[in-house]
Scaffold this active site. Structure first.
Site, mmCIF file in Angstrom:
data_model
loop_
_atom_site.group_PDB
_atom_site.id
_atom_site.type_symbol
_atom_site.label_atom_id
_atom_site.label_comp_id
_atom_site.label_asym_id
_atom_site.label_seq_id
_atom_site.Cartn_x
_atom_site.Cartn_y
_atom_site.Cartn_z
ATOM 1 N N ARG A 50 0.835 -1.409 0.238
ATOM 2 C CA ARG A 50 0.360 -0.312 -0.503
ATOM 3 C C ARG A 50 1.339 1.130 0.338
ATOM 4 O O ARG A 50 1.764 0.890 0.746
ATOM 5 C CB ARG A 50 -0.898 -0.330 1.158
ATOM 6 N N ASP A 52 1.079 5.886 0.149
ATOM 7 C CA ASP A 52 0.319 6.412 0.988
ATOM 8 C C ASP A 52 -0.554 7.841 -0.016
ATOM 9 O O ASP A 52 0.597 8.238 -1.173
ATOM 10 C CB ASP A 52 0.958 7.856 1.694
ATOM 11 N N TYR A 110 11.756 0.641 -4.326
ATOM 12 C CA TYR A 110 11.458 2.419 -4.317
ATOM 13 C C TYR A 110 11.894 2.255 -4.612
ATOM 14 O O TYR A 110 13.555 2.853 -4.534
ATOM 15 C CB TYR A 110 10.546 2.289 -2.536
ATOM 16 N N ARG A 197 10.489 7.299 2.986
ATOM 17 C CA ARG A 197 10.986 8.859 3.340
ATOM 18 C C ARG A 197 11.710 9.358 4.566
ATOM 19 O O ARG A 197 12.146 10.322 4.417
ATOM 20 C CB ARG A 197 9.092 9.455 3.513
#
Length: 262
Positions: A50, A52, A110, A197
């Site tokens: 999932r 954000d 990522y 992040r």
């Protein structure tokens, strides 16, 4: 039958991936609505990871179960005619019932893209993180290697993260430059909420000289999110790919769009 799909999306104007009770602008909601029309029955999807609000997907993988019989092209083109321009199904294929988009995954990748320039960009602002302070990418790459391996990443998870364990194994974490871009690629068995992040935020603080190289290891060892620095913007974050066991024959999606910093 069970079908797996590869999905690409621009997360700029979505409230994240996951369907929410009072929010229809999510990627999952749009995809399920499109699939339900093509299948002619309600469809629910399970995703590999999932994302954000504001985070983009390049190689997201989902699966769903259906009684409808459609060709691979039928699923792809049928869904894409029902989806907004910001979401695209890239491939579809039947898989065994043993395949699970989330639990069969062995690793996820990522990418975080930083536009490093004194002047704020006007183009691509939803697809980049702007950092006006000069970044030392070599310094960032060197200190980032402290995070490679199996560690307790409590300092890098969101305070509301519901993961059962903060322990994750990072396979690689590389920093490179491409013109004015500083690009961070990270691959791990799984990620905590906001982990990428938060890693990017810590490394940018080191790369800009705001913090010493030793700070990355200090943050890791604190195992305390309140001592973990700033959470970087979601705008420059891309869910790139998922690794699965070879027997499932799940393709790795590659994107080559000149206007995208990938």
């Amino acid at each position: 039958m069970r079908v797996a799909m590869g999905v690409e999306y621009d997360g700029s104007h979505f409230h994240g991936w996951q369907r929410q009770k009072h929010q229809t602008e999510t990627v999952q909601e749009k995809l399920e609505a499109a699939l339900s029309k093509v299948a002619n029955h309600p469809v629910r999807v399970i995703c590999a990871g999932r994302t954000d609000t504001g985070v983009h997907g390049v190689g997201q993988v989902v699966h769903f179960d259906t009684e409808a019989v459609r060709s691979d092209k039928g699923w792809v083109f049928g869904c894409n005619t029902q989806l907004p321009d910001s979401v695209s199904v890239r491939w579809a294929k039947p898989v065994s019932n043993e395949f699970h988009a989330r639990f069969s995954a062995q690793a996820r990748s990522y990418r975080y893209v930083i536009f490093n320039d004194p002047l704020r960009p006007a183009l691509g602002i939803n697809h980049l993180t702007w950092q006006y302070l000069p970044l030392d990418a070599e310094r960032m790459h060197h200190t980032a290697q402290i995070l490679v391996g199996k560690h307790d990443f409590s300092s890098f998870q969101a305070q509301g993260c519901q993961a059962k364990s903060p322990v994750r194994t990072v396979h690689h974490l590389n920093i490179r430059t491409k013109g004015s871009l500083v690009i961070m690629d990270i691959k791990a068995n799984a990620f905590l909420q906001h982990m990428v992040r938060n890693v990017a935020g810590v490394l940018m603080a080191v790369g800009s000289g705001k913090q010493p190289v030793s700070w990355v290891e200090e943050v890791l060892n604190h195992r305390n999110r309140t001592l973990g620095g700033v959470t970087a913007s979601p705008a420059g974050l891309y869910f790139m790919n998922v690794d699965y066991p070879a027997e499932h024959q799940i393709p790795l999606h590659r994107v080559d769009i000149p206007s995208m910093p990938l």
